[in-house]
Write a protein that holds these residues in place. Structure first.
Motif, mmCIF file in Angstrom:
data_model
loop_
_atom_site.group_PDB
_atom_site.id
_atom_site.type_symbol
_atom_site.label_atom_id
_atom_site.label_comp_id
_atom_site.label_asym_id
_atom_site.label_seq_id
_atom_site.Cartn_x
_atom_site.Cartn_y
_atom_site.Cartn_z
ATOM 1 N N LEU A 14 0.836 -1.205 0.000
ATOM 2 C CA LEU A 14 0.000 0.000 0.000
ATOM 3 C C LEU A 14 0.868 1.252 0.000
ATOM 4 O O LEU A 14 0.518 2.280 -0.601
ATOM 5 C CB LEU A 14 -0.916 -0.015 1.228
ATOM 6 N N TRP A 20 -1.917 6.725 -1.223
ATOM 7 C CA TRP A 20 -2.252 6.153 0.087
ATOM 8 C C TRP A 20 -1.253 6.500 1.175
ATOM 9 O O TRP A 20 -1.561 6.371 2.367
ATOM 10 C CB TRP A 20 -2.367 4.624 -0.039
ATOM 11 N N TYR A 23 -2.153 8.401 4.355
ATOM 12 C CA TYR A 23 -3.089 7.750 5.273
ATOM 13 C C TYR A 23 -2.437 6.653 6.109
ATOM 14 O O TYR A 23 -3.115 6.018 6.923
ATOM 15 C CB TYR A 23 -4.251 7.129 4.478
ATOM 16 N N LEU A 180 -12.572 6.212 0.200
ATOM 17 C CA LEU A 180 -11.229 5.777 0.568
ATOM 18 C C LEU A 180 -11.148 4.249 0.565
ATOM 19 O O LEU A 180 -10.217 3.660 0.003
ATOM 20 C CB LEU A 180 -10.871 6.322 1.951
ATOM 21 N N VAL A 184 -8.768 1.953 -1.914
ATOM 22 C CA VAL A 184 -7.755 1.070 -1.343
ATOM 23 C C VAL A 184 -7.957 -0.363 -1.835
ATOM 24 O O VAL A 184 -7.004 -1.057 -2.201
ATOM 25 C CB VAL A 184 -7.792 1.123 0.200
#
Length: 246
Positions: A14, A20, A23, A180, A184
């Protein structure tokens, strides 16, 4: 490059997506140097088994000043007067298991108890992704983990967010979280294509910023069954049945 289906593997993959990175709380493989440096930088960290589930084995380590440290695990809290002492204690608890160290996010609270959110995302008939549920997980009093199988209480996300975000804004905020979660899942599916569902665990900090704590490749459906309103659970089951037929 192939990334293992472990907490560390999924975090590393990720982290390859620029979208990303903002986050993701800083996470490293746990060793003496990594724990010490992250604790010095952030003041508090979580230690998680790389292959653990259900919140089992998670510890929280906090620097409390004057050379003292606090280690919490389950309902147990102990203090140590040196880093060497506390690291020896957590190493003993970890045993031979591989652990990660992660920046501790100051979670939002509901009635003085911390909570986080689980976003369920599943494959649809067109092999795309749909968000089929969002649920809150409220930690048991005096516990550091929110997981259902470690005593956490599943609750409607809106109810947990209500003291922090007003009505109209709250609905928009939840939509942003769903966006979100879907994004993802689309990204993760390129590396983990065989999984028909992802459960994204999201922490909300005191500034209302969402943080991705973990991506589950076999998310627990029973969590949603506990809610009084069964509509999300029924939707999740219908998607799961559809995936089995396809």
């Amino acid at each position: 490059m192939v990334y293992a289906n472990t907490k560390w593997g999924k975090y590393c993959y990720l982290n390859t997506g620029e979208r990303w990175k903002p986050y993701l709380p800083q996470t490293q493989r746990a060793n003496r140097a990594a724990v010490r440096s992250m604790l010095k930088r952030w003041g508090a960290v979580y230690l998680k088994p790389n292959n653990g589930t259900g919140g089992h084995g998670i510890m929280k380590l906090t620097r409390i000043g004057n050379g003292w440290y606090k280690l919490r695990s389950g309902y147990t809290t102990r203090t140590y007067r040196s880093f060497g002492g506390v690291y020896s204690a957590l190493s003993s608890q970890a045993g031979r298991r591989s652990y990660l160290v992660q920046k501790a996010i100051p979670l939002l609270r509901y009635k003085k108890r911390p909570f986080d959110l689980r976003i369920m995302v599943q494959r649809n008939r067109k092999y795309g992704w749909d968000v089929t549920g969002v649920i809150g997980r409220l930690a048991r009093p005096k516990k550091i983990v929110t997981n259902y199988h470690s005593g956490g209480t599943p609750m409607p996300a809106g109810k947990l967010l209500a003291p922090h975000i007003s009505g109209k804004r709250r609905a928009g905020y939840v939509q942003e979280l769903k966006h979100l979660g879907k994004g993802v899942s689309e990204y993760m599916s390129a590396q983990y294509p065989k999984f028909p569902a992802f459960g994204i665990d999201v922490a909300i900090d005191t500034n209302l910023k969402p943080w991705i704590l973990e991506v589950n490749t076999k998310p627990d459906k029973s969590l949603f069954k506990t809610l009084k309103n069964k509509s999300m659970y029924r939707r999740i089951l219908s998607y799961a049945r559809m995936q089995k037929r396809s």
